[in-house]
Design an enzyme around this catalytic site. Structure first.
Site, PDB file in Angstrom:
ATOM      1  CE  LYS A 112      -4.384  -3.062   6.819  1.00 16.11           C
ATOM      2  NZ  LYS A 112      -5.841  -2.931   6.783  1.00 16.11           N
TER       3      LYS A 112
ATOM      4  CG  ASP B 147      -5.424  -5.302   3.860  1.00 10.45           C
ATOM      5  OD1 ASP B 147      -6.347  -4.643   4.343  1.00 10.45           O
ATOM      6  OD2 ASP B 147      -4.796  -4.918   2.845  1.00 10.45           O
TER       7      ASP B 147
HETATM    8  N1  GLU Z   1      -7.981  -5.448   6.523  1.00 15.97           N
HETATM    9  C1  GLU Z   1      -9.315  -5.122   6.925  1.00 15.97           C
HETATM   10  C2  GLU Z   1      -9.470  -3.625   6.999  1.00 15.97           C
HETATM   11  O1  GLU Z   1      -8.860  -2.905   6.224  1.00 15.97           O
HETATM   12  C3  GLU Z   1      -9.762  -5.873   8.166  1.00 15.97           C
HETATM   13  C4  GLU Z   1      -8.933  -5.673   9.374  1.00 15.97           C
HETATM   14  C5  GLU Z   1      -9.333  -6.548  10.571  1.00 15.97           C
HETATM   15  O2  GLU Z   1     -10.297  -7.303  10.479  1.00 15.97           O
HETATM   16  O3  GLU Z   1      -8.654  -6.422  11.594  1.00 15.97           O
HETATM   17  O4  GLU Z   1     -10.246  -3.089   7.760  1.00 15.97           O
END
Ligand code: GLU
Length: 445
Positions: free
Chosen positions: A124, A164
């Protein structure tokens, strides 16, 4: 393992990182009994290793605003765990972003990605940059400056960021443009790309659609049906949009959406025109939901209140971590709510989850419910690697199957002797076992 002992040690090492500690505590509580039957895990110190990120990058992001002033933000990438695949997870641009929040999100992401059945590790990243009120030019310059640093540590087989909160298709475009210029390659290094340059069909809808497919399975297992049910959704961003669209398509009535400024109640349920308007509202970059009620007089705005004051059968937190607390849970229960599915990551506080589970409400945790987003990101990576693109039907069918498999895994590991499915335990144990097994097989690294 002794959960309290591990938590005490972790708190001493990372004081004040409350979101991260909350996320770890929840998982440890779920996996304690399975873990204690595995002396091999204990000997390999799997818990001590799994709770610490593989590595963390932080960097300064300097950029120039429209008035010619120099602005300085902090950028981060947390590569949490790469046992089952390249690091994968979104970027969050929001003033609240700090290491505690990104570590909690990275930790959750590792288990969520394991649940998708696709080979993706957990990561992340993001920045304390606040997109509210910024011009398109400012957003572009910020994204370019951010990528100028980030590009060194990511790659299609190393670490694949996505969106996100505060990062959608527009931001991914600007980030990708800069990556391509610096790395001199056109590759699947980011997901959530535009459809004309390597993106996957259904990716914008995937988090909300996948969540509703998961809810359908929860309801079917409990002998219920979504048709005609009243659904309260918090937030009005991409996730709330996808969830509202699919809930409406499935015959439910979306009776509430909300923003930081208050809640909009829609007594007769959202229409397609209202759902389309959500995209416009989000693109305005104002981060308020009240204009919705001005545009649609059949809805009613109440300032300072959350979506949880509206009477509903099904509650779908779709905005932020810890957005639904113990008081909110009691209000929902008093109003007859019988199903809660977190579409936001860690949307409910531990007190709220306990209140729901004590009353045997159907409760789905974010890492299972919202996994459809990253699952379609995984499908985007596959399409990019093979230089092909699948049709809407192909992607949607795969998404359906993945959500069904995640639901089955939760039921397998989370069904209690009295028949109640503890989806929190189910998701945590299933995700944990997969990552732990991969770590065992790869030795102490
Ligand atoms: N931010 C999204 C999540 O919390 C998607 C992450 C992604 O597609 O890599 O899963």
């Amino acid at each position: 393992m002794n959960v309290q002992q591990i938590m005490n040690a972790l708190e001493a090492k990372h004081p004040g990182e409350k979101e991260y500690l909350q996320a770890v505590h929840e998982v440890l509580e779920s996996v304690e009994s399975v873990y204690n039957q595995r002396p091999d895990f204990e000997k390999a110190k799997i818990i001590e290793r799994i709770v610490e990120p593989d590595r963390i990058f932080t960097f300064r992001v300097s950029w120039v605003d429209d008035k010619g002033n120099v602005q300085v933000n902090i950028g981060y990438r947390v590569q949490f765990n790469g046992a089952i695949g390249p690091y994968k997870g979104g970027l969050r641009f929001h003033p609240s972003v700090n290491l505690s929040i990104l570590k909690f999100l990275g930790f959750e992401q590792m288990f969520k990605n394991a649940l998708t059945t696709l080979p993706m590790g957990g990561g992340k990243g993001g920045s304390d940059f606040d997109p509210t009120g910024k011009s398109d030019g400012e957003i572009m310059r910020f994204c370019q400056a951010f990528m100028w640093e980030l590009w060194r540590v990511i790659g299609a087989d190393t670490d694949v960021p996505a969106g996100d909160i505060g990062v959608g298709g527009r931001e991914i475009g600007y980030l990708y443009g800069m990556y391509k210029k610096l790395a001199r390659e056109h590759t699947g290094v980011l997901t959530g790309k535009g459809i004309t340059w390597g993106g996957s069909l259904i990716r914008p809808e995937a988090t909300g659609f996948g969540a509703l497919y998961f809810v359908e399975h929860m309801l079917a297992k409990a002998g219920k049906d979504i048709k005609g049910k009243r659904v309260a959704v918090s937030g009005f961003g991409n996730v709330a949009w996808g969830a509202s669209l699919k809930a409406t398509q499935l015959g439910a009535k979306v009776v509430a959406i909300s923003g930081p400024d208050g809640v909009v109640e829609i007594p007769n349920g959202m229409t397609n025109e209202m759902i389309d308007y959500l995209i416009e509202l989000r693109a305005s970059n104002r981060n308020i939901v009240s204009p919705f009620a001005e545009k649609f007089p059949e809805s009613k705005f109440t300032a300072g209140k959350k979506a949880w004051i509206v009477k509903c059968d099904i509650a779908l937190p779709s905005a932020f971590q810890n957005e639904l607390n113990g008081d909110d849970a009691r209000e929902l229960l008093a109003n007859g709510c019988w199903c809660v599915a977190e579409i936001s990551n860690m949307g409910c506080t531990p007190e709220a989850i306990k209140a729901f589970q004590d009353k045997k409400v159907l409760f789905g945790p974010g890492k299972a419910v919202n996994a459809g987003g990253v699952a379609v990101s995984g499908l985007e990576m596959t399409q990019n690697a093979a230089h092909i693109s699948w049709t809407t039907e192909e992607v949607d069918t795969k998404l359906h199957q993945i959500m069904e498999d995640i639901h089955e895994a939760c039921v397998k590991y989370g069904t209690q002797p009295n028949g109640y499915v503890n989806y929190v335990n189910g998701a945590n144990i299933a995700g944990f076992m997969k990552v732990a097994t991969a770590m065992m097989e790869q030795g102490v690294i």
